[in-house]
Design a protein around this motif. Structure first.
Motif, PDB file in Angstrom:
ATOM      1  N   UNK A  70       0.820  -1.240  -0.115  1.00  0.00           N
ATOM      2  CA  UNK A  70      -0.027   0.169  -0.041  1.00  0.00           C
ATOM      3  C   UNK A  70       1.003   0.978  -0.079  1.00  0.00           C
ATOM      4  N   UNK A  71       1.964   1.189   0.746  1.00  0.00           N
ATOM      5  CA  UNK A  71       3.103   2.576   0.912  1.00  0.00           C
ATOM      6  C   UNK A  71       3.989   2.309  -0.307  1.00  0.00           C
ATOM      7  N   UNK A  72       3.920   1.431  -1.245  1.00  0.00           N
ATOM      8  CA  UNK A  72       4.877   1.668  -2.342  1.00  0.00           C
ATOM      9  C   UNK A  72       6.170   1.024  -1.943  1.00  0.00           C
ATOM     10  N   UNK A  73       6.447   0.481  -0.938  1.00  0.00           N
ATOM     11  CA  UNK A  73       7.768  -0.252  -0.515  1.00  0.00           C
ATOM     12  C   UNK A  73       7.866  -1.552  -0.992  1.00  0.00           C
ATOM     13  N   UNK A  74       6.612  -2.280  -1.228  1.00  0.00           N
ATOM     14  CA  UNK A  74       6.858  -3.606  -1.760  1.00  0.00           C
ATOM     15  C   UNK A  74       5.644  -3.806  -2.722  1.00  0.00           C
ATOM     16  N   UNK A  75       5.903  -4.964  -3.548  1.00  0.00           N
ATOM     17  CA  UNK A  75       4.669  -5.331  -4.456  1.00  0.00           C
ATOM     18  C   UNK A  75       4.728  -6.958  -4.655  1.00  0.00           C
ATOM     19  N   UNK A  76       3.254  -7.114  -5.121  1.00  0.00           N
ATOM     20  CA  UNK A  76       3.235  -8.616  -5.220  1.00  0.00           C
ATOM     21  C   UNK A  76       3.290  -9.143  -6.587  1.00  0.00           C
TER      22      UNK A  76
END
Length: 147
Positions: A70-76
């Protein structure tokens, strides 16, 4: 002795979390976010594998992973081994945040090593903690304490 070991481990856990919070805060992370990002910085993993590696509940990791996304620090990303269990990967921003922790982490590690009497002594402490963890894993697998 078991109670003493458990109480010491609980105290160490609190101390490590306090230090981790202090190191992670300037990078805009919490200790928990750092822990989850750190688990996938070298290779993407599904949430269940991160939870197993950390010895915590999958639901806790899922909640943190969703916040990181949600905070743009990781992705699926899609997982070729399992259609429903997506892989968590750090984004460029997540990697930058992790990089900002590095200098403070290295400085604190050096101070801790010095306080323990040097790298050799620190390595002995780490080896002992590793043996304790392995023994607990073995015993729990052979005969869980509640079963």
């Amino acid at each position: 002795m078991f109670s003493g070991a458990a109480l010491t481990a609980f105290r160490l856990n609190g101390q490590f979390l306090s230090v981790a919070e202090g190191l992670a805060r300037p990078a805009g992370l919490t200790a928990a976010w750092w822990q989850v990002l750190g688990a996938v910085v070298d290779a993407p993993l599904p949430v269940s594998a991160i939870a197993r590696a950390m010895g915590i509940r999958r639901q806790s990791v899922q909640r943190i992973a969703d916040l990181l996304v949600e905070r743009g620090l990781a992705a699926y990303e899609p997982n070729p081994a399992h259609r429903r269990a997506k892989l968590l990967v750090p984004t460029a921003e997540g990697r930058r945040a992790m990089g900002r922790i590095g200098p403070g982490h290295a400085a604190f590690a050096d101070r801790l090593s010095e306080a323990l009497g040097g790298e050799r002594e620190f390595a002995e402490v780490l080896a002992t903690l590793g043996r304790l963890s392995e023994a607990l894993d073995r015993l729990e697998t052979e005969s869980p304490p509640n079963g």
